[in-house]
Design a protein around this motif. Structure first.
Motif, PDB file in Angstrom:
ATOM      1  N   TYR A  19      68.965  54.613  50.470  1.00  0.00           N
ATOM      2  CA  TYR A  19      70.437  54.375  51.266  1.00  0.00           C
ATOM      3  C   TYR A  19      71.771  54.466  49.630  1.00  0.00           C
ATOM      4  CZ  TYR A  19      75.121  52.475  53.014  1.00  0.00           C
ATOM      5  OH  TYR A  19      76.582  52.186  53.416  1.00  0.00           O
ATOM      6  N   ASN A  76      69.519  50.178  62.769  1.00  0.00           N
ATOM      7  CA  ASN A  76      68.923  49.791  60.969  1.00  0.00           C
ATOM      8  C   ASN A  76      69.253  48.283  61.387  1.00  0.00           C
ATOM      9  OD1 ASN A  76      68.161  51.010  59.080  1.00  0.00           O
ATOM     10  ND2 ASN A  76      70.081  49.388  58.356  1.00  0.00           N
ATOM     11  N   ARG A  79      71.066  57.165  56.095  1.00  0.00           N
ATOM     12  CA  ARG A  79      70.527  56.181  56.831  1.00  0.00           C
ATOM     13  C   ARG A  79      69.571  56.987  57.252  1.00  0.00           C
ATOM     14  NH1 ARG A  79      71.263  50.755  55.652  1.00  0.00           N
ATOM     15  NH2 ARG A  79      72.908  50.111  55.940  1.00  0.00           N
TER      16      ARG A  79
END
Lengths: 167, 167
Positions: free
Chosen positions: A79, A92, A85
């Motif tokens: 990231y 997440n 992502r």
């Protein structure tokens, strides 16, 4: 949806995850290299971590914690470097929340089982060979695992606050 | 600020807290009434939970969990009957969050220490008097404590989602 975390908090989280990973690696090395010679009726037996059930369980929990920490470190580095992502933001945050929670429980159970078994077994074998040293290394390994748990518990508090609300 | 919880979720939380409390009470009764006679070299020794360090720790964690559950049950009943809270809503959510989190860790550590010690100690004393029965009751007590932990962990997930966001 939660606002994206600041760079400072991302680095703080990465540091805590790296510290957890380091503690678990050292704990695992200490425990798997821990051996002793037990003397019973003039016979000598080699004792390894595999002979104590609680230590076997501790190894299992440590390996699980290492795999999770490594996975999280890789995801965070990915990231930071690419800005993307692999999961959506909400997924997440959920992954962080449940992951940190479950892994902190797993690590604590490993450390507590090892402390419980060591505290009660050590006096029973005291004086036979170098078993004292064996159990002391067991304590050291469990203490490092406990430190890994403390880091993960702190991450778990952070990921709970970051969670999108549902109730 | 989070919206006030629905009546259904309040009752669900109260049920889980009551179940935790009931598990802990039975676990404590089982453990404190657990005795055995150990035969060593024709001598007989009375064994109680106090002779196993892990069981002493388990009693301490069980009492702590009982005190917390009882306090939460009283607070919830006070809220249901009077409609008032002793703390502001935000403080209440924070208290639930940290309380559930810390107490779930405490209960798990007690259960894990007891399981670890029992699993490794039981074979060492197997066959001397009724020590097998003593350790089996230890297992039963630790299992109930583990069930209390599972309830508290579920409450901890709920109170994390209810938390006001800060990051």
């Amino acid at each position: 949806m939660a606002p994206p975390p600041s760079a400072a908090s991302r680095i703080g989280v990465l540091l805590l995850r790296s510290l957890t990973f380091a503690c678990l690696v050292i704990s695992l090395i200490l425990l798997t290299t821990d051996t002793a010679t037990l003397e019973v009726d003039l016979l000598e037996f080699k004792v390894r971590f595999k002979d104590v059930y609680a230590y076997r369980y501790m190894v299992a929990t440590t390996v699980m914690g290492m795999a999770y920490s490594l996975c999280q470190i890789v995801l965070t580095l990915y990231y930071i470097t690419t800005g993307n992502r692999l999961m959506s933001d909400d997924n997440n945050l959920q992954f962080d929340f449940y992951g940190d929670k479950v892994v902190s429980y797993v690590l604590l159970s490993g450390a507590a089982a090892a402390f419980g078994a060591t505290k009660d077994m050590k006096p029973l074998f005291s004086g036979s060979g170098d078993v004292d040293k064996f159990f002391n290394k067991g304590y050291a390994s469990a203490s490092l695992l406990l430190l890994g748990f403390v880091c993960t518990a702190m991450l778990s508090v952070y990921s709970s606050y970051a969670l999108p609300k549902k109730v």
